[in-house]
Scaffold this active site. Structure first.
Site, PDB file in Angstrom:
ATOM      1  N   LYS A 180       0.815  -1.217   0.000  1.00  0.00           N
ATOM      2  CA  LYS A 180       0.000   0.000   0.000  1.00  0.00           C
ATOM      3  C   LYS A 180       0.848   1.266   0.000  1.00  0.00           C
ATOM      4  CE  LYS A 180      -4.348  -1.948   1.412  1.00  0.00           C
ATOM      5  NZ  LYS A 180      -5.512  -1.951   2.318  1.00  0.00           N
ATOM      6  N   ARG A 228      -3.484 -10.560   4.508  1.00  0.00           N
ATOM      7  CA  ARG A 228      -3.839 -10.534   3.081  1.00  0.00           C
ATOM      8  C   ARG A 228      -2.669  -9.940   2.301  1.00  0.00           C
ATOM      9  NH1 ARG A 228      -6.410  -6.972  -0.581  1.00  0.00           N
ATOM     10  NH2 ARG A 228      -7.880  -8.005  -2.009  1.00  0.00           N
TER      11      ARG A 228
END
Length: 338
Positions: free
Chosen positions: A278, A313
């Site tokens: 991210k 994840r």
């Protein structure tokens, strides 16, 4: 309101009287007591109110057939043209299946998504999202590639088609808020659901997000979503939560959540962490290219596991599995693969 955050000890030399956190691999002897407007206070766990301590001690039930006494890896399979990291790479069914086979060798479950929810992304039509995801899920199940498959969607019709195709979990980035029919679909199907915290929409969520106290605000929001899910007929034993790193959060917000991630165990539910590749990782490391953020992603994943997070994840499944195996060997004298 009083919040209780266990202070995890992920170390083979932990005290013999340390309490087991959520039936997992972390232990704790002390807790941090949090209240709005007051400085945190650290207390021995034995002095904490039993009603607040109980959710921290209860072992988590199996999730989609997976025991949660060790960290579980969710491999990300984006069948989209525009996801922030791997958009377009696995849009074709052949490429998606090849990637799924590669990840399934080390992943505990696969998460299939057909709509990018990156900052600034626009909504995808239901028919298009369904066409991207349902055939891939059906092929995965037919080939017996994955032990468990989740559908990453915020739309009830997409979830319904994915479940019919063989998905066994619904992963909703809006915690059932985007589509009023989603809770009913999940309840009727009797499948596990992952409720993630987010604000606004992907197109606008990064437009100056604000919180009074991001840690407690996200916790309260998830608690409310869990209560709504239960009211809709979804059993609590089938619910997991995700604090939503990067979804309507600044760099400071993300770091504040990660620093005290163990608070979310107080909900008494499995916790999933999705921070792979991210933007905040790129901001801190100076790496503009999302696909090159694997080292930072590993660091965040291990930090989450050290706080007892049950599911991680990730895009880089094999690398994360290797990191977990070494982490266990170093911190817990555990030499079996994670």
């Amino acid at each position: 309101m009083t919040y209780l955050r266990p202070i995890p000890i992920a170390d083979a030399a932990r005290p013999s009287d340390a309490l087991v956190l959520a039936g997992g691999w972390c232990r704790f002897t002390h807790v941090e007591v949090l209240e709005r407007g007051r400085a945190p206070v650290v207390l021995p766990a034995a002095e904490a109110p039993p009603s607040l301590l109980s959710p921290l001690l209860a072992p988590r039930p199996d999730f989609a057939g997976l025991t949660l006494d060790r960290p579980r890896l969710m491999g990300i399979l984006n069948v989209t043209p525009d996801s922030f990291s791997d958009g377009g790479l696995f849009l074709k069914p052949e490429a998606a299946m090849m990637q799924a086979r590669a990840m399934a060798a080390q992943a505990d479950l696969l998460d299939v998504g057909g709509e990018s929810t990156r900052p600034g992304a626009t909504e995808v039509a239901v028919a298009e999202e369904t066409a991207r995801t349902a055939p891939v899920i059906a092929a995965l199940r037919a080939a017996g590639i994955a032990r468990a498959v989740s559908i990453d969607t915020r739309k009830a019709a997409v979830a319904r088609a994915a479940l019919k195709a063989g998905a066994g979990i619904v992963n909703d980035v809006t915690a059932l808020q985007f589509d009023a029919e989603m809770a009913g679909v999940v309840a009727q199907a009797g499948v596990p659901v992952i409720l993630m915290h987010s604000i606004a929409t992907p197109a606008t969520m990064q437009d100056a997000p604000q919180y009074d106290d991001v840690l407690l605000d996200v916790y309260d929001a998830l608690a409310a979503r869990v209560a709504e899910a239960e009211a809709a007929g979804i059993a609590r034993a089938r619910i997991a939560v995700d604090p939503g790193i990067g979804f309507g959060k600044t760099l400071a917000h993300n770091l504040a959540l990660l620093a005290r991630l163990s608070l979310f165990h107080s909900l008494g539910l499995p916790v999933l962490l999705g921070a792979s590749r991210k933007r905040f990782i790129g901001t801190l490391t100076g790496e503009e290219e999302a696909a090159r953020r694997m080292p930072g992603s590993l660091a965040v994943a291990l930090a989450g596991v050290a706080q007892g997070v049950q599911m991680i994840r990730v895009h880089d499944v094999a690398e994360t599995r290797a990191a977990l195996t070494l982490w266990q060997a170093v911190t817990q004298a555990e030499t079996k693969p994670a």
